[in-house]
Motif scaffolding. Structure first.
Motif, PDB file in Angstrom:
ATOM      1  N   ALA A   1       0.891  -1.097   0.007  1.00  0.00           N
ATOM      2  CA  ALA A   1       0.019  -0.136  -0.008  1.00  0.00           C
ATOM      3  C   ALA A   1       0.723   1.240   0.056  1.00  0.00           C
ATOM      4  CB  ALA A   1      -1.078  -0.091   1.563  1.00  0.00           C
ATOM      5  N   PHE A   2       1.855   1.444   0.985  1.00  0.00           N
ATOM      6  CA  PHE A   2       2.931   2.653   0.537  1.00  0.00           C
ATOM      7  C   PHE A   2       3.622   2.337  -0.265  1.00  0.00           C
ATOM      8  CE2 PHE A   2       1.845   2.589   5.633  1.00  0.00           C
ATOM      9  CZ  PHE A   2       1.741   3.591   5.327  1.00  0.00           C
ATOM     10  N   ARG A   3       4.006   1.505  -0.870  1.00  0.00           N
ATOM     11  CA  ARG A   3       4.820   1.617  -2.505  1.00  0.00           C
ATOM     12  C   ARG A   3       4.773   2.206  -3.077  1.00  0.00           C
ATOM     13  NH1 ARG A   3       8.293  -3.191  -3.970  1.00  0.00           N
ATOM     14  NH2 ARG A   3       6.625  -4.960  -4.137  1.00  0.00           N
ATOM     15  N   SER A   4       3.174   3.329  -3.477  1.00  0.00           N
ATOM     16  CA  SER A   4       3.515   4.125  -4.302  1.00  0.00           C
ATOM     17  C   SER A   4       3.679   5.665  -4.030  1.00  0.00           C
ATOM     18  CB  SER A   4       1.627   3.607  -5.263  1.00  0.00           C
ATOM     19  OG  SER A   4       0.703   4.465  -3.752  1.00  0.00           O
ATOM     20  N   LEU A   5       4.041   5.249  -2.999  1.00  0.00           N
ATOM     21  CA  LEU A   5       4.074   6.257  -1.990  1.00  0.00           C
ATOM     22  C   LEU A   5       5.700   7.127  -1.393  1.00  0.00           C
ATOM     23  CD1 LEU A   5       1.160   6.622   0.569  1.00  0.00           C
ATOM     24  CD2 LEU A   5       1.552   7.400  -1.408  1.00  0.00           C
ATOM     25  N   PRO A   6       6.395   8.328  -1.850  1.00  0.00           N
ATOM     26  CA  PRO A   6       7.921   8.891  -1.699  1.00  0.00           C
ATOM     27  C   PRO A   6       8.164   8.258  -0.919  1.00  0.00           C
ATOM     28  CG  PRO A   6       6.344  10.672  -1.504  1.00  0.00           C
ATOM     29  CD  PRO A   6       4.703   9.630  -1.939  1.00  0.00           C
TER      30      PRO A   6
ATOM     31  N   THR B   1      -5.447  17.010  11.085  1.00  0.00           N
ATOM     32  CA  THR B   1      -4.710  16.140  11.672  1.00  0.00           C
ATOM     33  C   THR B   1      -3.983  15.783  10.188  1.00  0.00           C
ATOM     34  OG1 THR B   1      -5.737  13.489  11.008  1.00  0.00           O
ATOM     35  CG2 THR B   1      -6.176  15.155  13.441  1.00  0.00           C
ATOM     36  N   PRO B   2      -2.820  15.300  10.435  1.00  0.00           N
ATOM     37  CA  PRO B   2      -1.638  14.817   9.008  1.00  0.00           C
ATOM     38  C   PRO B   2      -2.741  13.474   8.377  1.00  0.00           C
ATOM     39  CG  PRO B   2      -0.752  15.357  10.816  1.00  0.00           C
ATOM     40  CD  PRO B   2      -1.027  15.523  11.390  1.00  0.00           C
ATOM     41  N   LEU B   3      -2.829  12.934   8.552  1.00  0.00           N
ATOM     42  CA  LEU B   3      -3.988  12.221   8.340  1.00  0.00           C
ATOM     43  C   LEU B   3      -4.872  11.760   7.716  1.00  0.00           C
ATOM     44  CD1 LEU B   3      -3.159   8.443   8.423  1.00  0.00           C
ATOM     45  CD2 LEU B   3      -4.341   8.259  10.462  1.00  0.00           C
ATOM     46  N   THR B   4      -5.376  12.933   8.700  1.00  0.00           N
ATOM     47  CA  THR B   4      -7.200  13.341   7.759  1.00  0.00           C
ATOM     48  C   THR B   4      -7.475  14.423   6.909  1.00  0.00           C
ATOM     49  OG1 THR B   4      -7.764  13.884  10.441  1.00  0.00           O
ATOM     50  CG2 THR B   4      -8.579  12.283   9.434  1.00  0.00           C
ATOM     51  N   ARG B   5      -6.456  15.154   6.357  1.00  0.00           N
ATOM     52  CA  ARG B   5      -6.146  16.850   6.253  1.00  0.00           C
ATOM     53  C   ARG B   5      -6.901  16.739   4.528  1.00  0.00           C
ATOM     54  NH1 ARG B   5      -0.434  18.464   4.750  1.00  0.00           N
ATOM     55  NH2 ARG B   5      -0.694  17.391   3.250  1.00  0.00           N
ATOM     56  N   THR B   6      -6.823  16.149   4.187  1.00  0.00           N
ATOM     57  CA  THR B   6      -7.616  15.759   2.893  1.00  0.00           C
ATOM     58  C   THR B   6      -8.760  16.328   2.404  1.00  0.00           C
ATOM     59  OG1 THR B   6      -7.047  13.725   2.550  1.00  0.00           O
ATOM     60  CG2 THR B   6      -5.398  15.679   1.640  1.00  0.00           C
ATOM     61  N   LEU B   7      -9.466  15.515   3.685  1.00  0.00           N
ATOM     62  CA  LEU B   7     -11.327  15.320   3.536  1.00  0.00           C
ATOM     63  C   LEU B   7     -11.420  15.918   4.800  1.00  0.00           C
ATOM     64  CD1 LEU B   7     -10.454  11.607   5.181  1.00  0.00           C
ATOM     65  CD2 LEU B   7     -10.801  11.765   3.059  1.00  0.00           C
TER      66      LEU B   7
ATOM     67  N   ALA C   1      -7.567  -0.841   1.250  1.00  0.00           N
ATOM     68  CA  ALA C   1      -8.605   0.375   0.767  1.00  0.00           C
ATOM     69  C   ALA C   1      -7.810   1.481  -0.285  1.00  0.00           C
ATOM     70  CB  ALA C   1      -9.292   0.763   1.489  1.00  0.00           C
ATOM     71  N   VAL C   2      -7.111   0.873  -1.165  1.00  0.00           N
ATOM     72  CA  VAL C   2      -5.496   1.378  -1.518  1.00  0.00           C
ATOM     73  C   VAL C   2      -5.697   1.810  -3.595  1.00  0.00           C
ATOM     74  CG1 VAL C   2      -4.436   2.076   0.093  1.00  0.00           C
ATOM     75  CG2 VAL C   2      -4.088  -0.348  -1.796  1.00  0.00           C
ATOM     76  N   ASP C   3      -6.766   0.758  -3.599  1.00  0.00           N
ATOM     77  CA  ASP C   3      -7.142   0.144  -5.218  1.00  0.00           C
ATOM     78  C   ASP C   3      -7.520   1.402  -6.265  1.00  0.00           C
ATOM     79  OD1 ASP C   3      -6.647  -1.013  -8.257  1.00  0.00           O
ATOM     80  OD2 ASP C   3      -6.667  -3.061  -6.815  1.00  0.00           O
ATOM     81  N   PRO C   4      -6.979   2.058  -7.150  1.00  0.00           N
ATOM     82  CA  PRO C   4      -7.978   3.675  -7.354  1.00  0.00           C
ATOM     83  C   PRO C   4      -9.192   2.047  -8.942  1.00  0.00           C
ATOM     84  CG  PRO C   4      -6.206   3.006  -8.355  1.00  0.00           C
ATOM     85  CD  PRO C   4      -5.881   2.225  -7.226  1.00  0.00           C
ATOM     86  N   LEU C   5      -8.901   0.967  -8.880  1.00  0.00           N
ATOM     87  CA  LEU C   5      -9.109  -0.328 -10.399  1.00  0.00           C
ATOM     88  C   LEU C   5     -10.231  -0.482  -9.699  1.00  0.00           C
ATOM     89  CD1 LEU C   5      -6.846  -1.702 -11.775  1.00  0.00           C
ATOM     90  CD2 LEU C   5      -7.537   0.101 -13.145  1.00  0.00           C
ATOM     91  N   ARG C   6     -10.542  -0.803  -8.228  1.00  0.00           N
ATOM     92  CA  ARG C   6     -11.474  -1.269  -7.755  1.00  0.00           C
ATOM     93  C   ARG C   6     -12.332  -0.111  -7.087  1.00  0.00           C
ATOM     94  NH1 ARG C   6      -8.788  -5.171  -3.182  1.00  0.00           N
ATOM     95  NH2 ARG C   6     -11.096  -5.428  -2.601  1.00  0.00           N
ATOM     96  N   GLY C   7     -12.458   1.003  -7.482  1.00  0.00           N
ATOM     97  CA  GLY C   7     -12.741   1.951  -6.434  1.00  0.00           C
ATOM     98  C   GLY C   7     -13.215   1.990  -5.719  1.00  0.00           C
ATOM     99  N   TRP C   8     -11.610   1.734  -4.918  1.00  0.00           N
ATOM    100  CA  TRP C   8     -12.357   2.479  -3.393  1.00  0.00           C
ATOM    101  C   TRP C   8     -10.653   2.639  -3.342  1.00  0.00           C
ATOM    102  CZ3 TRP C   8     -13.281  -2.284   0.349  1.00  0.00           C
ATOM    103  CH2 TRP C   8     -13.515  -2.345   1.401  1.00  0.00           C
TER     104      TRP C   8
ATOM    105  N   ARG D   1      -6.476   7.284   0.361  1.00  0.00           N
ATOM    106  CA  ARG D   1      -6.182   8.782   0.293  1.00  0.00           C
ATOM    107  C   ARG D   1      -5.756   9.584   2.156  1.00  0.00           C
ATOM    108  NH1 ARG D   1     -12.583  10.607  -0.099  1.00  0.00           N
ATOM    109  NH2 ARG D   1     -11.689  12.989   0.648  1.00  0.00           N
ATOM    110  N   LEU D   2      -5.239   8.283   2.791  1.00  0.00           N
ATOM    111  CA  LEU D   2      -5.203   8.366   4.267  1.00  0.00           C
ATOM    112  C   LEU D   2      -4.247   8.448   4.419  1.00  0.00           C
ATOM    113  CD1 LEU D   2      -7.638   6.012   6.636  1.00  0.00           C
ATOM    114  CD2 LEU D   2      -7.994   9.031   6.425  1.00  0.00           C
ATOM    115  N   LEU D   3      -3.174   7.515   4.006  1.00  0.00           N
ATOM    116  CA  LEU D   3      -2.299   7.013   3.804  1.00  0.00           C
ATOM    117  C   LEU D   3      -1.278   8.173   3.298  1.00  0.00           C
ATOM    118  CD1 LEU D   3      -1.636   3.011   3.463  1.00  0.00           C
ATOM    119  CD2 LEU D   3      -2.471   4.238   5.326  1.00  0.00           C
ATOM    120  N   GLN D   4      -1.315   8.919   2.129  1.00  0.00           N
ATOM    121  CA  GLN D   4      -0.957   9.322   1.578  1.00  0.00           C
ATOM    122  C   GLN D   4      -1.054  10.860   2.306  1.00  0.00           C
ATOM    123  OE1 GLN D   4      -3.007   9.950  -3.054  1.00  0.00           O
ATOM    124  NE2 GLN D   4      -0.125  10.855  -3.421  1.00  0.00           N
TER     125      GLN D   4
END
Lengths: 85, 231
Positions: B24-29, B128-134, B202-209, B214-217
């Motif tokens: 899940a974290f592999r796509s993140l920097p 919070t760092p975890l939820t700030r895009t929400l 819940a990290v796979d955009p292909l599965r629409g989820w 969003r939280l991890l990023q």
């Protein structure tokens, strides 16, 4: 030869619902025992070949900080000198 | 100075979500590595994730034995010295409460059953760092899978959690008997986070989820913004 039997009994705090105790209590009731307030705890038992005040203090420390979680549980410790097998 | 923050994924005997957390974290920097429970070396680590599973078979209490491991001892120093941030997911959350790095405790669900499904969660604190895009009150969906997810906390800490915005997420429906339907909290300093739902599932955009990613990023990006990286 004697040694010491140590038993630490741990129960969930009374104000927290204990689903296992409830299920066991209901089963007892279905079998003719008018069980009320059934709770299920656990006992951690071990033996030590000596006992002194510093060891007892250390056991109580571990009972409070590791064998139980004071946020949710209460504990009691029993110590008894017994014959070694 | 390194190009990217280093994120360590803790592995105890019985941890079983470390691979999917890694993926899940592999796509993140971030640079990823595993942290073995016997190896307390956290030098160079910025972010630590305690993944889900059943550390030590949930013996004694969920998270109780992991809590006295060398890695958690090191983690306590990591947190005290504000070396980095920590996120506990499911069993990782249980370990963090057992270690008193987060307030409260997680005990058997009131139903007595393991609950394994997708649940709706309300965002309680979007700052919070975890939820700030929400946004506040926004509802997201994540999977849960736990038998001991009932969050309990004493009355005065409960009040403080709400006053200080430490409640991150709540369940929209009561699924396990948690106080105030709390699903995730953070410590007062805002450096330790814990949640029962599994964002890494819940990290796979292909599965629409995408709600989990969003939280991890946002967590990783927040860390990066507060620290200088060359990459």
């Amino acid at each position: 030869m004697k040694r010491w039997k140590v038993e630490v009994e741990v129960f969930l705090r009374e104000d927290l619902l204990d689903p296992q105790g409830r299920a066991i209590g209901e089963a007892l009731q279905q079998h003719g025992i008018p069980a009320e307030d059934t709770r299920m705890g656990k006992v951690i038992r071990f033996f030590v070949d000596r006992m002194d005040t510093s060891l007892e203090a250390r056991i109580r420390e571990m009972a409070e900080g590791f064998l139980s979680n004071p946020v949710i549980e209460r504990w009691e410790v029993r110590m008894e000198e017994v014959e070694s097998r | 100075m390194s190009a990217q923050p280093t994120l360590g994924i803790a592995v105890f005997p019985g941890t079983n979500c470390e691979r999917e957390t890694f993926e899940a974290f592999r796509s993140l920097p971030v640079r990823l590595r595993y942290l073995w429970y016997e190896d307390p070396d956290l030098s160079g680590v910025d972010l630590v994730v305690l993944p889900g599973g059943f550390s030590y078979g949930d013996y004694l209490r969920a998270g109780a034995i992991a809590r006295i491991s060398p890695l958690v001892d090191a983690l306590r120093v990591f947190v005290e010295q504000e070396q980095g941030w920590v996120l506990g997911i499911c069993n990782g959350f249980q370990v963090l409460t057992e270690a008193h790095l987060l307030p409260g405790a997680l005990i058997q669900n009131t139903s007595g059953r393991f609950v394994c499904r997708r649940v709706a969660l309300r965002v309680e604190n979007p700052h919070t760092p975890l939820t700030r895009t929400l946004s506040a009150g926004e509802v997201i969906e994540l999977p849960v899978a736990h038998g001991e997810g009932r969050y309990v906390v004493d009355a005065s800490t409960r009040r403080k959690l709400w006053e200080r915005g430490q409640v991150l997420l709540t369940y929209v429906e009561d699924i396990n008997g948690s106080v105030d339907q709390i699903a995730g909290v953070m410590n007062e300093a805002g450096t330790v986070y814990g949640m029962m739902p599994h964002p890494e599932r819940a990290v796979d955009p292909l599965r629409g989820w995408p709600d989990g990613i969003r939280l991890l990023q946002s967590w990783v990006e927040s860390w990066r913004e507060q620290h200088v990286y060359t990459g």
